[in-house]
Write an enzyme that holds these catalytic residues in place. Structure first.
Site: not given
Length: 256
Positions: A37, A81, A153, A157, A184, A186
């Site tokens: 990656r 991120n 999750y 957050k 969004v 992704t």
């Protein structure tokens, strides 16, 4: 020109933020979880100064990523991120005995914040789903309750917002803010996500490098550069400290 380190930036919003920063004339160091990656990241953004490599699912790897980043010198801003999404089908345990989702989404930003040279600004990626997070801080590793990926999750957050606000209090000279990029399209968000992808990375870039007075504020939770709906427990300083203390106890790393 600013120097910015972005975790989890081999693709998606992290890479988009890196590309925008380079277009604005800033220096960027990316981060990828493995060598393959990292090569993808270098090909996607050859102007990047470097790519730090490390899978932040374990404490040892978190420390290694911090060491590599520190080896590049001090950064003007760090954008935390890195993260896993809400579609995790089951609880996965890391080598340290922690929930994989929580280790990546919460403990990694904590450890990197604590161990890296102190930057001028800190940005933490959260989500509108933090509004459904459980503020009890009970069974954070999902060892005793049936797994629910969406809830787990949301919890992480919320923890990211608590982390950003707790750091803002402990480091009053370092603006520390949390961002919701929106839902969004992704790889994490899925193809049907309804929010504007073109806006999803811009607030974190603005917070990292802008000279606007609003970008230099601290302890905010923002969506498209504006204050967003916030979990009612997020401003609870005792809750912030409890999470920071838990991260310290689990990792053995003190955040000063």
């Amino acid at each position: 020109m600013a120097r910015v380190f972005i975790t989890g930036s081999s693709d998606g919003l992290g890479l988009m933020a890196g590309r925008l920063l380079v277009e604005q004339g800033h220096a960027v160091v990316l981060h990828a979880r493995n060598d393959a990656r990292a090569e993808d990241a270098r090909a996607a953004l050859p102007q990047a100064e470097a790519v730090v490599v490390g899978d932040v699912t374990t404490l040892a790897a978190m420390r290694e990523v911090a060491d590599q980043a520190n080896g590049r010198g001090r950064f003007d801003a760090v954008v935390h991120n890195v993260g896993l999404g809400y579609r995790e089908p089951r609880r996965v345990e890391t080598a340290d005995g922690l929930s994989h989702l929580w280790a990546v989404n919460v403990l990694a930003p904590y450890v990197l914040t604590a161990l890296m040279h102190r930057p001028d600004r800190l940005v933490y990626l959260s989500s509108g789903m933090h509004l459904g997070g459980d503020p009890s801080l009970e069974d954070l590793q999902w060892a005793g309750r049936p797994w629910n990926g969406s809830q787990a999750y949301s919890d992480t957050k919320l923890h990211d917002v608590l982390l950003a606000f707790g750091v803002a209090r402990r480091r009053p000279g370092v603006p520390s803010n949390a961002v919701s990029p929106g839902w969004v399209a992704t790889r994490m968000g899925g193809a049907g996500a309804p929010d504007d992808l073109d806006q999803a990375h811009r607030t974190q870039v603005w917070l990292a490098v802008s000279d606007d007075p609003d970008a230099r504020e601290t302890g905010g939770y923002l969506y498209h550069r504006r204050p967003a709906d916030l979990h009612p427990s997020a401003r609870d300083t005792e809750l912030q400290d409890r999470l920071l203390d838990y991260c310290r106890d689990v990792s053995g790393v003190l955040l000063d």
